[in-house]
Write a protein that holds these residues in place. Structure first.
Motif, PDB file in Angstrom:
ATOM      1  N   GLY A   1      36.516  -2.322   1.396  1.00 61.28           N
ATOM      2  CA  GLY A   1      37.144  -1.658   2.285  1.00 61.28           C
ATOM      3  C   GLY A   1      36.790  -1.682   3.289  1.00 61.28           C
ATOM      4  N   ILE A   2      35.515  -2.223   4.301  1.00 55.51           N
ATOM      5  CA  ILE A   2      35.254  -1.729   5.561  1.00 55.51           C
ATOM      6  C   ILE A   2      35.601  -2.790   6.297  1.00 55.51           C
ATOM      7  N   PRO A   3      35.951  -3.134   7.313  1.00 56.01           N
ATOM      8  CA  PRO A   3      36.858  -1.902   8.247  1.00 56.01           C
ATOM      9  C   PRO A   3      38.187  -1.346   7.919  1.00 56.01           C
ATOM     10  N   GLY A   4      38.415   0.085   7.233  1.00 52.92           N
ATOM     11  CA  GLY A   4      39.396   0.143   7.179  1.00 52.92           C
ATOM     12  C   GLY A   4      39.270   2.027   6.895  1.00 52.92           C
ATOM     13  N   ILE A   5      40.951   2.867   6.941  1.00 55.45           N
ATOM     14  CA  ILE A   5      40.101   3.837   7.005  1.00 55.45           C
ATOM     15  C   ILE A   5      39.950   4.428   6.373  1.00 55.45           C
ATOM     16  N   GLY A   6      40.890   4.083   4.766  1.00 61.78           N
ATOM     17  CA  GLY A   6      40.645   4.112   3.522  1.00 61.78           C
ATOM     18  C   GLY A   6      39.189   4.108   3.025  1.00 61.78           C
ATOM     19  N   GLY A   7      38.800   3.240   3.462  1.00 61.16           N
ATOM     20  CA  GLY A   7      37.512   2.476   2.843  1.00 61.16           C
ATOM     21  C   GLY A   7      36.241   3.350   3.167  1.00 61.16           C
ATOM     22  N   LEU A   8      36.832   4.170   4.851  1.00 63.72           N
ATOM     23  CA  LEU A   8      36.133   5.043   5.600  1.00 63.72           C
ATOM     24  C   LEU A   8      35.983   6.147   4.394  1.00 63.72           C
ATOM     25  N   ALA A   9      37.079   6.810   4.303  1.00 67.42           N
ATOM     26  CA  ALA A   9      37.406   7.772   3.238  1.00 67.42           C
ATOM     27  C   ALA A   9      36.461   7.844   2.005  1.00 67.42           C
ATOM     28  N   TYR A  10      36.905   7.183   1.215  1.00 68.40           N
ATOM     29  CA  TYR A  10      36.140   6.380   0.087  1.00 68.40           C
ATOM     30  C   TYR A  10      34.502   6.770   0.125  1.00 68.40           C
ATOM     31  N   LEU A  11      34.175   5.824   1.204  1.00 78.04           N
ATOM     32  CA  LEU A  11      33.103   5.659   1.340  1.00 78.04           C
ATOM     33  C   LEU A  11      32.353   6.598   1.770  1.00 78.04           C
ATOM     34  N   SER A  12      32.541   7.715   2.823  1.00 75.93           N
ATOM     35  CA  SER A  12      31.688   8.864   3.618  1.00 75.93           C
ATOM     36  C   SER A  12      32.241   9.775   2.114  1.00 75.93           C
ATOM     37  N   GLY A  13      33.154  10.003   1.255  1.00 77.73           N
ATOM     38  CA  GLY A  13      32.800  10.343   0.512  1.00 77.73           C
ATOM     39  C   GLY A  13      32.316  10.886  -0.643  1.00 77.73           C
ATOM     40  N   THR A  14      31.585   9.106  -1.124  1.00 72.35           N
ATOM     41  CA  THR A  14      30.837   8.945  -2.420  1.00 72.35           C
ATOM     42  C   THR A  14      29.343   9.021  -1.787  1.00 72.35           C
ATOM     43  N   GLN A  15      28.841   9.432   0.180  1.00 70.67           N
ATOM     44  CA  GLN A  15      27.766   9.512   0.189  1.00 70.67           C
ATOM     45  C   GLN A  15      27.483  11.259   1.131  1.00 70.67           C
ATOM     46  N   LEU A  16      28.377  12.120   0.047  1.00 70.67           N
ATOM     47  CA  LEU A  16      28.417  13.776   0.622  1.00 70.67           C
ATOM     48  C   LEU A  16      28.666  13.953   2.289  1.00 70.67           C
ATOM     49  N   GLN A  17      28.695  12.266   2.999  1.00 66.97           N
ATOM     50  CA  GLN A  17      29.843  13.103   4.356  1.00 66.97           C
ATOM     51  C   GLN A  17      30.878  13.958   3.756  1.00 66.97           C
ATOM     52  N   THR A  18      30.968  14.904   3.619  1.00 68.68           N
ATOM     53  CA  THR A  18      32.473  15.530   3.706  1.00 68.68           C
ATOM     54  C   THR A  18      33.358  15.976   5.106  1.00 68.68           C
ATOM     55  N   PRO A  19      32.485  16.125   6.371  1.00 74.32           N
ATOM     56  CA  PRO A  19      33.098  16.677   7.437  1.00 74.32           C
ATOM     57  C   PRO A  19      33.648  15.229   8.265  1.00 74.32           C
ATOM     58  N   LEU A  20      33.244  14.121   7.611  1.00 76.43           N
ATOM     59  CA  LEU A  20      33.434  12.376   7.579  1.00 76.43           C
ATOM     60  C   LEU A  20      34.766  12.428   6.537  1.00 76.43           C
ATOM     61  N   THR A  21      34.709  12.880   6.044  1.00 79.77           N
ATOM     62  CA  THR A  21      35.743  12.013   4.536  1.00 79.77           C
ATOM     63  C   THR A  21      37.393  12.909   5.780  1.00 79.77           C
ATOM     64  N   VAL A  22      36.469  14.126   5.632  1.00 75.63           N
ATOM     65  CA  VAL A  22      38.295  15.217   5.990  1.00 75.63           C
ATOM     66  C   VAL A  22      38.784  14.526   7.030  1.00 75.63           C
ATOM     67  N   ALA A  23      38.145  14.203   8.592  1.00 75.07           N
ATOM     68  CA  ALA A  23      38.037  13.596  10.107  1.00 75.07           C
ATOM     69  C   ALA A  23      39.011  12.243   9.439  1.00 75.07           C
ATOM     70  N   ALA A  24      38.606  11.714   8.244  1.00 70.63           N
ATOM     71  CA  ALA A  24      39.862  10.404   8.081  1.00 70.63           C
ATOM     72  C   ALA A  24      40.088  10.649   6.852  1.00 70.63           C
ATOM     73  N   ILE A  25      40.943  11.759   6.274  1.00 70.97           N
ATOM     74  CA  ILE A  25      41.558  11.946   6.036  1.00 70.97           C
ATOM     75  C   ILE A  25      42.992  12.180   7.505  1.00 70.97           C
TER      76      ILE A  25
END
Length: 251
Positions: free
Chosen positions: A199-223
């Motif tokens: 799903g990269i590039p893709g805002i949904g893919g970025l939210a999912y991937l950052s969540g699996t990598q524990l990059q919570t700030p990026l996940t919240v930003a994408a949401i």
């Protein structure tokens, strides 16, 4: 926002679970700029996953546009057909309700098997999410058309096709626009599922991937970006609705 600042400022919740607004903003800025990466090698990376966040958003919008656009092209004629030809409606309506009840994650694996992990399977998933509400809104709109209006134009010499085009279509347009707005909302809620794989590039893919990598700030930003984009898109559809059906809501 005040509650968010208070909770994170007092450290009532660990940043891993609830990052501060400042860290979310930093993640957003980082996702839209070039920045160095600390991996032992001095190098500059572009945004996140080598794409700026607006490029992730644009990729998802293109997929949603293709999926919802196909659902509009297919769903409106099928809805008109199902509501004007009784035996077709009787046969097809159970299948339509069956499709509407299926959760996207239930058949994303099957779509990947059929169409691969590229954009084709993602667009199909978004199409299947948007198709039922558009079709059902069209059916509801046609069934709400007054029969005497149709009979009047038929008595004046109009053909059945002309009655459909000049009476039924304008009368059902408000319901169709509502169906398109609902379908677009469903597509947005499905975009993360659509972009789980490749799903990269893709805002949904970025939210999912950052969540699996524990990059919570990026996940919240994408949401937050997904939510704001959905609000803006719905506002655009409301504006188009006012242009196409200015009589709606007026006596």
């Amino acid at each position: 926002m005040a509650l968010w600042f208070t909770i994170t400022g007092l450290e009532l919740v660990k940043p891993l679970y609830l990052p501060s607004p400042g860290s979310v903003w930093e993640a957003f800025v980082r996702a839209n700029t070039n920045h160095p990466i600390a991996d032992g090698v001095d190098r500059i990376v572009r945004g996140e996953q080598n794409y700026y966040m607006w490029e992730h958003l644009l990729a998802s919008l293109q997929r949603i546009g293709a999926g919802v656009g196909a659902a509009i092209i297919v769903g409106i004629p099928i809805g008109l057909l199902m509501s004007t030809v009784r035996w077709i409606g009787v046969i097809a309506e159970p299948y339509l309700h069956f499709l509407r009840s299926l959760p996207p994650l239930g058949y994303i694996g099957l779509l990947i098997v059929w169409f691969g992990i590229g954009d084709t399977s993602k667009i199909w998933l978004l199409f299947l999410a948007a198709f039922p509400p558009i079709t059902m809104a069209t059916i509801s709109g046609v069934r709400g058309v007054r029969e005497d209006q149709v009979n009047a134009v038929l008595c004046l010499g109009a053909s059945r096709r002309q009655a459909v085009w000049h009476v039924m279509v304008p009368a059902t347009l408000p319901d169709v626009m509502t169906g398109i707005r609902v379908a677009t909302g469903f597509a947005w809620t499905t975009v993360v599922a659509a972009e789980l794989n490749n799903g990269i590039p893709g805002i949904g893919g970025l939210a999912y991937l950052s969540g699996t990598q524990l990059q919570t700030p990026l996940t919240v930003a994408a949401i937050i970006v997904i939510g704001i984009a959905a609000v803006v898109l719905d506002g655009l559809l409301r504006f188009i609705e006012r242009l196409l059906v200015p009589w709606r809501g007026k006596a």
